[in-house]
Design an enzyme around this catalytic site. Structure first.
Site, mmCIF file in Angstrom:
data_model
loop_
_atom_site.group_PDB
_atom_site.id
_atom_site.type_symbol
_atom_site.label_atom_id
_atom_site.label_comp_id
_atom_site.label_asym_id
_atom_site.label_seq_id
_atom_site.Cartn_x
_atom_site.Cartn_y
_atom_site.Cartn_z
ATOM 1 N N LYS A 109 -6.970 70.862 -70.621
ATOM 2 C CA LYS A 109 -7.330 70.228 -69.358
ATOM 3 C C LYS A 109 -8.772 69.773 -69.488
ATOM 4 O O LYS A 109 -9.677 70.596 -69.638
ATOM 5 C CB LYS A 109 -7.174 71.190 -68.180
ATOM 6 C CG LYS A 109 -7.639 70.577 -66.854
ATOM 7 C CD LYS A 109 -7.629 71.580 -65.717
ATOM 8 C CE LYS A 109 -8.271 70.957 -64.471
ATOM 9 N NZ LYS A 109 -8.356 71.908 -63.345
ATOM 10 N N GLY A 170 -12.038 73.231 -54.528
ATOM 11 C CA GLY A 170 -12.275 74.392 -53.688
ATOM 12 C C GLY A 170 -12.471 74.114 -52.218
ATOM 13 O O GLY A 170 -12.677 75.046 -51.440
ATOM 14 N N ALA A 196 -6.956 69.752 -57.531
ATOM 15 C CA ALA A 196 -8.175 70.068 -56.772
ATOM 16 C C ALA A 196 -8.104 69.577 -55.326
ATOM 17 O O ALA A 196 -7.651 68.469 -55.049
ATOM 18 C CB ALA A 196 -9.426 69.512 -57.433
ATOM 19 N N GLY A 197 -8.556 70.447 -54.430
ATOM 20 C CA GLY A 197 -8.729 70.073 -53.028
ATOM 21 C C GLY A 197 -7.570 70.363 -52.111
ATOM 22 O O GLY A 197 -7.679 70.160 -50.903
ATOM 23 N N ASN A 218 -5.710 76.417 -57.332
ATOM 24 C CA ASN A 218 -6.202 77.753 -57.610
ATOM 25 C C ASN A 218 -6.695 78.425 -56.329
ATOM 26 O O ASN A 218 -6.126 79.401 -55.844
ATOM 27 C CB ASN A 218 -7.321 77.693 -58.653
ATOM 28 C CG ASN A 218 -7.780 79.052 -59.129
ATOM 29 O OD1 ASN A 218 -7.911 79.296 -60.317
ATOM 30 N ND2 ASN A 218 -8.047 79.982 -58.231
ATOM 31 N N THR A 219 -7.767 77.876 -55.750
ATOM 32 C CA THR A 219 -8.448 78.525 -54.635
ATOM 33 C C THR A 219 -7.528 78.762 -53.446
ATOM 34 O O THR A 219 -7.609 79.808 -52.787
ATOM 35 C CB THR A 219 -9.667 77.694 -54.198
ATOM 36 O OG1 THR A 219 -10.466 77.407 -55.351
ATOM 37 C CG2 THR A 219 -10.503 78.431 -53.175
#
Length: 271
Positions: A109, A170, A196-197, A218-219
């Protein structure tokens, strides 16, 4: 979207660089309350890949980081190394080559950060980094913005899949530029995973309904009050969005349309 819709089926694998994956959800491995919670979340979501930074690897010491990697091996989910924290092309190349040796995989990645505040990718040097990695035999999944020209250039140098963000890493804001993302999906034919986001399962479902091929997050899971339950929710939402896309969503109407025919229905009027 120009892709032909067909009957939704569970036998609808994600294909990246010729490799087939049964899930369209990819998970990160950081910020979880404990390794036990991470393990349970992964088992709940059954993701296609787990992203991990080389910086967490410690191949010589018998300590917590090593136990972390032992756990990942036991989960038997393909690991997608990333170049998180890299700020130059040379740093990316060096980190990727080390990751290939440690994990024995050509997958990477590509993260090349251009701004430390927003963690926005370095759009000026990202294509060069991707090109050099591909020439070195890597299967590159580049983390990028939703910029159409940038994404097209990444495809031109050999990226067989790209990963545009929905919002800064995040933030959990969800897709902040739907027009750009949907335009990107309409214009490029390579697999695209939104990375992301994303903050809610509905965000994942939405981008999958637009025709994106997968999501990486992830977050949103790691910092949920119940990461295990949230992992399952994202897995279900991702699949639901894909099923909706394949089934062909209805065309939005500008005026109300009766769902029940009224022709021939008797009307009674009071005198």
């Amino acid at each position: 979207m120009t892709a032909e819709h067909h009957t939704a089926t569970s036998a609808d694998p994600l294909v990246l660089y010729g490799q087939t994956f049964s899930s369209r959800l990819l998970l990160g491995t950081s910020r979880y309350p404990s390794p036990h919670v991470l393990e349970a979340a992964v088992r709940k979501a059954q993701p296609a890949m787990l992203t991990a930074s080389l910086r967490r690897q410690n191949v010589s010491a018998h300590d917590a980081p090593n136990r972390f990697w032992d756990m990942l091996r036991e989960l038997d989910v393909p690991v997608l190394p990333n170049t998180a924290g890299c700020h130059s092309v040379q740093e990316v190349i060096t980190t990727a080559q080390m990751a290939r040796e440690v994990f024995n995989t050509p997958w990477i990645k590509l993260e090349l950060i251009g701004d430390d505040y927003t963690l926005q990718p370095d759009t000026l040097n990202l294509v060069d980094a991707a090109s050099r990695l591909i020439k070195d035999g890597f299967q590159v999944l580049p983390y990028c913005t939703e910029d159409l020209v940038l994404c097209q250039r990444l495809v031109d140098v050999g990226c067989q899949a790209i990963m545009p963000w929905a919002a800064p890493i995040g933030t959990g804001k969800g897709p902040i530029n739907p027009y750009a993302l949907r335009t990107l999906r309409e214009r490029l034919s390579v697999p695209m995973l939104v990375d992301a986001g994303l903050g809610l399962p509905s965000h994942a479902c939405q981008v999958m309904e637009w025709g994106f091929d997968g999501v990486l997050l992830n977050t949103a899971v790691a910092l949920a009050q119940d990461p295990i339950g949230m992992a399952g929710a994202f897995a279900s939402a991702t699949q639901a969005g894909r099923d909706a896309f394949l089934s062909g969503t209805m065309t939005e109407q500008h005026a109300a349309q009766a769902s029940t025919p009224v022709l021939g229905t008797p009307f009674w009027h009071q005198a």
